[in-house]
Design a protein around this motif. Structure first.
Motif, mmCIF file in Angstrom:
data_model
loop_
_atom_site.group_PDB
_atom_site.id
_atom_site.type_symbol
_atom_site.label_atom_id
_atom_site.label_comp_id
_atom_site.label_asym_id
_atom_site.label_seq_id
_atom_site.Cartn_x
_atom_site.Cartn_y
_atom_site.Cartn_z
ATOM 1 N N PHE A 6 -13.088 -0.646 -13.970
ATOM 2 C CA PHE A 6 -12.029 0.336 -14.213
ATOM 3 C C PHE A 6 -10.670 -0.110 -13.673
ATOM 4 C CE2 PHE A 6 -15.902 3.133 -13.803
ATOM 5 C CZ PHE A 6 -16.018 3.393 -15.167
ATOM 6 N N ASN A 7 -10.640 -1.223 -12.930
ATOM 7 C CA ASN A 7 -9.383 -1.732 -12.358
ATOM 8 C C ASN A 7 -8.674 -0.686 -11.501
ATOM 9 O OD1 ASN A 7 -9.577 -4.325 -13.610
ATOM 10 N ND2 ASN A 7 -8.895 -3.387 -15.534
ATOM 11 N N PHE A 8 -9.419 -0.019 -10.667
ATOM 12 C CA PHE A 8 -8.841 0.950 -9.743
ATOM 13 C C PHE A 8 -7.925 0.250 -8.740
ATOM 14 C CE2 PHE A 8 -12.749 3.871 -10.280
ATOM 15 C CZ PHE A 8 -12.097 4.614 -11.267
ATOM 16 N N GLU A 9 -7.019 1.040 -8.138
ATOM 17 C CA GLU A 9 -6.191 0.547 -7.044
ATOM 18 C C GLU A 9 -7.097 -0.025 -5.954
ATOM 19 O OE1 GLU A 9 -2.394 0.922 -6.670
ATOM 20 O OE2 GLU A 9 -3.063 0.608 -8.747
ATOM 21 N N SER A 10 -6.627 -1.099 -5.299
ATOM 22 C CA SER A 10 -7.468 -1.807 -4.334
ATOM 23 C C SER A 10 -7.947 -0.902 -3.201
ATOM 24 C CB SER A 10 -6.719 -3.009 -3.755
ATOM 25 O OG SER A 10 -5.517 -2.600 -3.117
ATOM 26 N N SER A 11 -7.094 0.037 -2.765
ATOM 27 C CA SER A 11 -7.480 0.936 -1.671
ATOM 28 C C SER A 11 -8.596 1.886 -2.097
ATOM 29 C CB SER A 11 -6.264 1.728 -1.172
ATOM 30 O OG SER A 11 -5.623 2.377 -2.257
ATOM 31 N N LEU A 12 -8.570 2.329 -3.354
ATOM 32 C CA LEU A 12 -9.636 3.192 -3.864
ATOM 33 C C LEU A 12 -10.930 2.411 -4.030
ATOM 34 C CD1 LEU A 12 -10.693 5.853 -4.991
ATOM 35 C CD2 LEU A 12 -9.702 5.251 -7.222
ATOM 36 N N GLN A 13 -10.824 1.207 -4.567
ATOM 37 C CA GLN A 13 -12.004 0.369 -4.737
ATOM 38 C C GLN A 13 -12.623 0.016 -3.389
ATOM 39 O OE1 GLN A 13 -13.478 -0.610 -7.798
ATOM 40 N NE2 GLN A 13 -15.091 -1.108 -6.318
ATOM 41 N N GLU A 14 -11.762 -0.165 -2.376
ATOM 42 C CA GLU A 14 -12.247 -0.460 -1.029
ATOM 43 C C GLU A 14 -13.099 0.692 -0.508
ATOM 44 O OE1 GLU A 14 -10.478 -1.748 3.397
ATOM 45 O OE2 GLU A 14 -9.114 -1.326 1.706
ATOM 46 N N LEU A 60 -7.484 10.388 -8.441
ATOM 47 C CA LEU A 60 -7.060 9.751 -7.187
ATOM 48 C C LEU A 60 -6.353 8.434 -7.460
ATOM 49 C CD1 LEU A 60 -10.143 10.315 -4.831
ATOM 50 C CD2 LEU A 60 -7.858 11.312 -4.582
ATOM 51 N N ASN A 61 -6.855 7.690 -8.426
ATOM 52 C CA ASN A 61 -6.236 6.411 -8.776
ATOM 53 C C ASN A 61 -4.816 6.615 -9.283
ATOM 54 O OD1 ASN A 61 -6.841 3.391 -9.284
ATOM 55 N ND2 ASN A 61 -5.940 4.076 -11.229
ATOM 56 N N LYS A 62 -4.614 7.610 -10.128
ATOM 57 C CA LYS A 62 -3.279 7.899 -10.686
ATOM 58 C C LYS A 62 -2.311 8.370 -9.610
ATOM 59 C CE LYS A 62 -3.392 10.004 -14.789
ATOM 60 N NZ LYS A 62 -3.843 10.958 -15.841
ATOM 61 N N GLY A 92 -13.909 11.898 1.106
ATOM 62 C CA GLY A 92 -14.656 10.650 1.206
ATOM 63 C C GLY A 92 -14.055 9.550 0.357
ATOM 64 N N PHE A 93 -13.765 9.858 -0.913
ATOM 65 C CA PHE A 93 -13.221 8.857 -1.832
ATOM 66 C C PHE A 93 -11.815 8.402 -1.437
ATOM 67 C CE2 PHE A 93 -16.114 10.909 -5.153
ATOM 68 C CZ PHE A 93 -17.047 9.888 -5.096
ATOM 69 N N SER A 94 -11.042 9.311 -0.829
ATOM 70 C CA SER A 94 -9.633 9.004 -0.541
ATOM 71 C C SER A 94 -9.396 8.528 0.886
ATOM 72 C CB SER A 94 -8.769 10.249 -0.800
ATOM 73 O OG SER A 94 -9.115 11.295 0.087
ATOM 74 N N TYR A 95 -10.450 8.112 1.571
ATOM 75 C CA TYR A 95 -10.350 7.735 2.980
ATOM 76 C C TYR A 95 -9.292 6.664 3.218
ATOM 77 C CZ TYR A 95 -11.843 6.377 7.676
ATOM 78 O OH TYR A 95 -11.880 6.105 9.021
ATOM 79 N N PHE A 96 -9.196 5.673 2.312
ATOM 80 C CA PHE A 96 -8.230 4.580 2.466
ATOM 81 C C PHE A 96 -6.948 4.821 1.670
ATOM 82 C CE2 PHE A 96 -12.415 2.598 3.149
ATOM 83 C CZ PHE A 96 -12.219 2.045 4.411
#
Length: 455
Positions: A6-14, A60-62, A92-96
């Motif tokens: 999905f090419n999410f933002e690196s912080s979300l993927q982390e 969250l990605n947007k 949980g998903f938005s921790y970073f």
């Protein structure tokens, strides 16, 4: 496909990597690209399929990508339990990410309301709310929704059933017309489709396995009389040391009664609408932490409770709606784990269970009653017996009908005729005879945000 696709933002993927998220579920594979494209969406998927992540992750990605520091997303949920659950998953998903959320719901005391108000004043990108509480805030001029970009309706069918359709339309009137609207529903009856057309703009549609139970669930049933249920449930719970069990009853009175019976020998709690919000949260927290092993409740916990590791679901009463059966059973075998679902079916509920079997597309295995118990009623499958009483057999003896008198009625003038004996069964018996069953997150990188309008 994996989440990196999905090419999410690196912080979300982390964050996803840290949580062990690798491969998306089918609903996530189909819904996430549509939401990332900015299109409106109607998605039909049963509970336990990962639908919360399906709409939370792309949003969250947007937000992360845009760097928005104002209220961006409103998520509406039918119950406070589901609102709290969604908020916890967002944290949980938005921790970073530094993106924050706040749950808004009624039923609490002044302390809870002050906590919610403070969170709004501090500012949050995402608000998860129940319609009733949000209507009160909007009517009092306490919230500014002018910057909103996303509206999500979760469990839309449940909100319709609870009578929230008018409240939702009122809320929509406060929102910008230019927005992305996402509707998730476990079922898609005509009323949901008609309602969606009022608030969505040329939506994409996705449907995933409506009415199907998870593959990891072992389903079975017992044909029983009501008088046998307590003994049977005690027998089942005594067979092994269960760590997490949910028992569903049809009414809160039955929940209370069964709780009184089981608390003498088992680690059990009752969960129902008569409890104060603080009590309900305390019980649910204890259950999630395995401090309480058995939870008895009504369908209030059949949706919106995300507890991984529930080993057994017992339907103490057969659900009236086949789709409620799917939601109840969906509490187990989550996150690709295995689980068991057992349903008690009394004679008058046999036709309900036939409809359940038709919906899920399979015949459920019938278990024999323990040898220590008396024989139960016969389950006739798709040909239920005419005797729908849930009482024991010796209370169901049929009365013999009287025979009609012989001889022509014209032999005696009508005014001299004696009253003829009743030749039909009493109306109540006739109706039985002839009736057929109907079929903790890091501090936000954003500062000085406000979602509350100052007086």
């Amino acid at each position: 496909m994996n989440f990196q696709s999905f090419n999410f933002e690196s912080s979300l993927q982390e964050g996803l990597d840290a949580m062990g998220f690798d491969q998306p579920t089918p609903i996530q594979q189909m819904a996430i690209p549509v939401i990332l494209e900015g299109k409106d969406l109607i998605a039909c998927a049963q509970t336990g399929t990962g639908k919360t992540a399906a709409f939370v992750l792309p949003i969250l990605n947007k937000i992360s990508k845009s760097g928005s520091s104002t209220l961006n997303t409103l998520i509406l949920a039918p119950t406070r339990e589901l609102a709290i659950q969604i908020d916890q998953q967002i944290q949980g998903f938005s921790y970073f990410l530094g993106v924050s959320s706040v749950p808004i719901y009624g039923g609490g005391d002044g302390v809870i309301w002050e906590q919610q108000k403070k969170a709004l004043e501090t500012g949050a990108e995402i608000v998860v709310a129940t319609p009733g509480r949000l209507i009160a805030l909007l009517a009092g001029g306490k919230m500014d929704l002018s910057t909103l970009e996303h509206l999500v309706l979760d469990e839309a069918d449940r909100m319709m059933d609870m009578g929230f359709s008018d409240d939702i339309l009122k809320i929509v009137n406060y929102l910008p017309q230019k927005r992305q609207t996402i509707l998730f529903s476990a079922t898609m009856p005509p009323k949901i489709r008609q309602f969606s057309m009022k608030i969505l703009n040329k939506p994409e549609e996705i449907s995933i396995a409506i009415g199907k139970t998870a593959e990891g669930v072992t389903q079975s049933m017992y044909s029983v009389y009501d008088t046998q249920k307590e003994e049977l449930v005690r027998h089942i719970l005594s067979q092994k040391q269960y760590e997490a069990v949910i028992i569903f009853c049809s009414t809160k009175d039955k929940v209370k009664a069964l709780y009184k019976v089981l608390k003498k020998g088992f680690d059990v709690e009752a969960f129902h609408s008569d409890l104060e919000q603080m009590e309900r949260e305390k019980i649910m927290s204890a259950f999630k932490n395995k401090a309480v092993k058995i939870l008895i409740g009504t369908d209030i916990i059949s949706r919106g409770i995300d507890v991984v590791g529930i080993e057994l679901v017992i339907n103490y009463d057969t659900p009236s709606d086949p789709e409620d059966y799917v939601h109840r059973v969906g509490r187990t075998a989550r996150a690709d784990k295995e689980g068991e679902a057992i349903t008690f079916v009394n004679p008058k509920d046999q036709h309900k269970f036939v409809r359940i079997e038709k919906l899920i597309g399979m015949s459920v295995t019938q278990n024999p009653l323990p040898e220590s118990m008396e024989k139960g009623p016969e389950y006739a499958g798709d040909k239920p017996k005419k005797d729908f009483s849930s009482a024991a057999p010796d209370r169901n003896k049929k009365k013999k009908k009287k025979k009609k008198p012989s001889g022509p009625a014209s032999e005696t003038p009508r005014e001299h005729q004696k009253p003829r004996p009743e030749t039909r069964a009493p109306k109540s018996d006739q109706s039985v005879e002839n009736s057929a069953p109907r079929p903790e997150s890091k501090p936000s990188k954003y500062s000085q945000r406000k979602n509350v309008i100052e007086p």
